[in-house]
Motif scaffolding. Structure first.
Motif, PDB file in Angstrom:
ATOM      1  N   THR A  14       0.900  -1.399   0.091  1.00  0.00           N
ATOM      2  CA  THR A  14       0.036   0.052   0.057  1.00  0.00           C
ATOM      3  C   THR A  14       1.237   1.196  -0.057  1.00  0.00           C
ATOM      4  N   SER A  15       0.345   2.248   0.389  1.00  0.00           N
ATOM      5  CA  SER A  15       1.079   3.480   0.261  1.00  0.00           C
ATOM      6  C   SER A  15       0.682   4.292   1.671  1.00  0.00           C
ATOM      7  N   ASP A  18      -2.380   6.132   1.836  1.00  0.00           N
ATOM      8  CA  ASP A  18      -3.795   5.456   1.846  1.00  0.00           C
ATOM      9  C   ASP A  18      -4.186   5.698   3.067  1.00  0.00           C
ATOM     10  N   TYR A  26      -2.035   1.346   7.045  1.00  0.00           N
ATOM     11  CA  TYR A  26      -1.392   0.348   7.359  1.00  0.00           C
ATOM     12  C   TYR A  26      -1.672   0.441   9.019  1.00  0.00           C
ATOM     13  N   MET A  92      -9.327  -2.163   2.113  1.00  0.00           N
ATOM     14  CA  MET A  92      -8.638  -1.742   1.094  1.00  0.00           C
ATOM     15  C   MET A  92      -9.333  -1.114  -0.148  1.00  0.00           C
ATOM     16  N   SER A  94      -7.227   0.385  -2.643  1.00  0.00           N
ATOM     17  CA  SER A  94      -6.283   0.082  -3.970  1.00  0.00           C
ATOM     18  C   SER A  94      -5.027  -0.517  -3.134  1.00  0.00           C
ATOM     19  N   GLY A  95      -4.210  -1.006  -3.873  1.00  0.00           N
ATOM     20  CA  GLY A  95      -2.873  -1.849  -3.371  1.00  0.00           C
ATOM     21  C   GLY A  95      -2.900  -3.328  -4.226  1.00  0.00           C
TER      22      GLY A  95
END
Length: 132
Positions: A14-15, A18, A26, A92, A94-95
């Motif tokens: 992920t980022s 996010d 996270y 989620m 995206s990822g």
């Protein structure tokens, strides 16, 4: 060391930007894994990366503009990981998620405190012969 046993490694890419509600994604993943009594989770921050969008995620001069890649790793029994997947799916947007079979060697022996180990080192271990 315990005997090796089968497990599954769940890896979530992920980022740092996010989110899940207002919390970093996270952090929310780790909190949910803990609440579901998974064995443990580790968050790794990358320096550079790209994904499906081909856009580079990298450090910037402005700390608030950071969009670094993040990897969350969770290892547990297959049934516990499978029970976590629907929860993760809800979180989620995206990822990328990968699953890998893993052999786990777990260490957890009790060790004496640091002070005790230093004393034993200096004075000689009671179960170890001293050299003359």
């Amino acid at each position: 060391m315990d005997l090796p046993h089968d497990a599954v490694l769940l890896r979530i890419f992920t980022s740092a930007s996010d989110r899940y509600d207002i919390e970093p994604l996270y952090g929310a993943i780790v909190a949910k894994a803990r609440a579901m009594d998974l064995a443990g989770a580790t968050v790794l921050r990358g320096k550079l990366g790209f994904g499906h969008s081909a856009r580079l995620h990298q450090a910037h001069l402005l700390p608030l503009a950071q969009d670094l890649p993040i990897v969350v790793e969770i290892v547990d029994a297959e049934d516990k990981i499978n029970a976590f997947l629907p929860v993760l799916d809800e979180m989620m947007e995206s990822g990328l998620v990968t699953l890998e079979k893993a052999k786990v060697l777990q260490y957890g022996r009790h060790r004496a405190g640091l002070t005790q180990r230093i004393k034993e080192h200096i004075l000689g271990h009671p179960h170890r012969p001293t050299h003359a």
